[in-house]
Design a protein around this motif. Structure first.
Motif, short mmCIF file in Angstrom:
data_model
loop_
_atom_site.label_atom_id
_atom_site.label_comp_id
_atom_site.label_asym_id
_atom_site.label_seq_id
_atom_site.Cartn_x
_atom_site.Cartn_y
_atom_site.Cartn_z
N LEU A 94 20.34 -17.03 4.89
CA LEU A 94 19.70 -18.11 5.73
C LEU A 94 18.39 -18.39 5.02
CD1 LEU A 94 19.99 -16.55 9.63
CD2 LEU A 94 21.52 -18.43 8.41
N PHE A 95 18.19 -18.20 4.00
CA PHE A 95 17.17 -18.53 3.15
C PHE A 95 17.72 -19.31 1.91
CE2 PHE A 95 13.32 -16.12 4.44
CZ PHE A 95 13.86 -15.28 5.47
N HIS A 96 17.13 -20.51 1.82
CA HIS A 96 17.97 -21.35 0.83
C HIS A 96 17.18 -21.84 -0.61
CE1 HIS A 96 14.70 -23.88 2.64
NE2 HIS A 96 15.05 -23.99 3.85
N ASN A 97 15.85 -21.09 -0.36
CA ASN A 97 15.03 -21.34 -1.56
C ASN A 97 14.59 -20.13 -2.15
OD1 ASN A 97 14.91 -24.17 -0.36
ND2 ASN A 97 14.58 -24.43 -2.53
N TRP A 98 14.75 -19.77 -3.40
CA TRP A 98 14.22 -18.50 -4.01
C TRP A 98 13.43 -18.49 -5.14
CZ3 TRP A 98 15.90 -13.74 -1.80
CH2 TRP A 98 16.79 -13.95 -0.57
N GLY A 99 12.52 -17.73 -5.29
CA GLY A 99 11.79 -17.50 -6.64
C GLY A 99 12.65 -16.80 -7.63
N GLN A 100 12.06 -16.71 -8.82
CA GLN A 100 12.82 -16.13 -9.99
C GLN A 100 12.54 -14.64 -9.71
OE1 GLN A 100 9.80 -17.31 -10.23
NE2 GLN A 100 8.39 -15.75 -11.28
N GLY A 101 11.71 -14.19 -8.97
CA GLY A 101 11.58 -12.72 -9.05
C GLY A 101 10.42 -12.02 -9.75
N ASN A 109 0.88 -1.01 -0.10
CA ASN A 109 -0.13 0.16 -0.06
C ASN A 109 0.78 1.19 -0.01
OD1 ASN A 109 -2.36 -1.82 -0.04
ND2 ASN A 109 -2.46 -1.65 2.31
N SER A 110 0.25 2.32 -0.52
CA SER A 110 1.20 3.36 -0.84
C SER A 110 2.47 3.43 -1.15
CB SER A 110 1.06 4.22 0.62
OG SER A 110 -0.35 4.52 1.05
N PRO A 111 2.70 2.52 -2.16
CA PRO A 111 4.35 2.38 -2.52
C PRO A 111 4.77 3.75 -3.13
CG PRO A 111 2.68 1.45 -4.54
CD PRO A 111 2.01 1.99 -3.29
N LYS A 112 6.20 3.74 -3.02
CA LYS A 112 6.63 5.12 -3.52
C LYS A 112 7.56 4.78 -4.69
CE LYS A 112 6.99 6.52 1.40
NZ LYS A 112 7.85 6.62 2.52
N PRO A 113 8.24 5.60 -5.26
CA PRO A 113 9.18 5.20 -6.42
C PRO A 113 10.26 4.45 -5.96
CG PRO A 113 8.19 7.59 -6.74
CD PRO A 113 7.71 7.03 -5.40
N GLU A 114 10.88 4.67 -4.90
CA GLU A 114 12.09 4.11 -4.37
C GLU A 114 11.74 2.73 -4.14
OE1 GLU A 114 10.86 6.85 -3.26
OE2 GLU A 114 10.90 7.20 -0.93
N ASP A 115 10.39 2.18 -4.11
CA ASP A 115 10.10 0.69 -3.90
C ASP A 115 10.37 -0.15 -5.28
OD1 ASP A 115 7.34 1.70 -1.60
OD2 ASP A 115 9.31 1.10 -1.26
N THR A 116 10.59 0.58 -6.12
CA THR A 116 10.83 -0.04 -7.44
C THR A 116 12.05 -1.00 -7.28
OG1 THR A 116 10.03 1.77 -8.80
CG2 THR A 116 11.58 0.23 -9.88
N ALA A 117 11.72 -2.19 -7.63
CA ALA A 117 12.89 -3.30 -7.64
C ALA A 117 12.16 -4.60 -8.05
CB ALA A 117 13.23 -3.67 -6.26
N VAL A 118 13.18 -5.63 -8.30
CA VAL A 118 12.62 -7.21 -8.38
C VAL A 118 12.40 -7.75 -7.23
CG1 VAL A 118 13.27 -9.14 -9.35
CG2 VAL A 118 14.04 -7.32 -10.57
N TYR A 119 11.28 -8.03 -6.70
CA TYR A 119 10.98 -8.62 -5.68
C TYR A 119 11.05 -10.26 -5.45
CZ TYR A 119 9.35 -4.13 -3.70
OH TYR A 119 9.35 -2.83 -3.52
N TYR A 120 11.54 -11.02 -4.57
CA TYR A 120 11.83 -12.27 -4.37
C TYR A 120 11.01 -12.69 -3.24
CZ TYR A 120 15.52 -11.27 -7.71
OH TYR A 120 16.47 -10.85 -8.62
N CYS A 121 10.36 -13.80 -3.40
CA CYS A 121 10.11 -14.60 -2.17
C CYS A 121 11.15 -15.75 -1.80
CB CYS A 121 8.83 -15.22 -2.11
SG CYS A 121 8.54 -16.49 -3.41
N ALA A 122 11.32 -15.96 -0.51
CA ALA A 122 12.14 -17.00 -0.22
C ALA A 122 11.86 -17.71 1.04
CB ALA A 122 13.65 -16.32 0.23
N ALA A 123 12.47 -19.07 1.13
CA ALA A 123 11.98 -19.72 2.15
C ALA A 123 13.35 -20.07 3.08
CB ALA A 123 11.55 -21.26 1.75
#
Length: 124
Positions: A110-117, A84-98
């Motif tokens: 400490l995260f060993h599995n990553w998505g492609q973003g 919510n209320s994102p800002k231009p500085e939030d622009t990035a590739v976002y990854y989830c990880a386990a």
């Protein structure tokens, strides 16, 4: 191992909202601490938000606290990031990880599995 696939990225105006999803498959999703990270061009990957295995505990970076919300649905094997209320500085590739840690951690190592973003672009 768990396989992770992010979705929901795109272009959003500053002040708008966007929800990212991360679908997990493989071993039991509920056994992992999960996190969202992001990486902007020329910058290191940084922690955004993390959530415990049962969803009862969360952590946020100072830069997104109060604007972003992490959640999970263990029945659907899915992790979410409500932006919510994102800002231009939030622009990035976002990854989830386990992570196999017991508590919510912020260290990428400490995260060993990553998505492609998934790319998020916030326009001013």
């Amino acid at each position: 191992q768990v396989q992770l696939v992010e979705s929901g990225g795109g272009l959003v105006q500053a002040g708008g909202s966007l929800r990212l999803s991360c679908a997990a498959s493989g071993r039991t999703f509920s056994s992992y601490v999960m996190g969202w990270f992001r990486q902007a061009p020329g910058k290191e990957r940084e922690f955004v938000a993390g959530i415990s295995r049962n969803g009862g505990s969360t952590r946020y970076s100072d830069s997104v606290k109060g604007r972003f919300t992490i959640s999970r649905d263990n029945a659907k094997n899915t992790l979410y990031l409500q932006m919510n209320s994102p800002k231009p500085e939030d622009t990035a590739v976002y990854y989830c990880a386990a992570s196999g840690t017991v508590v919510v951690t912020t260290a990428p190592s400490l995260f060993h599995n990553w998505g492609q973003g998934t790319q998020v672009n916030v326009s001013s």
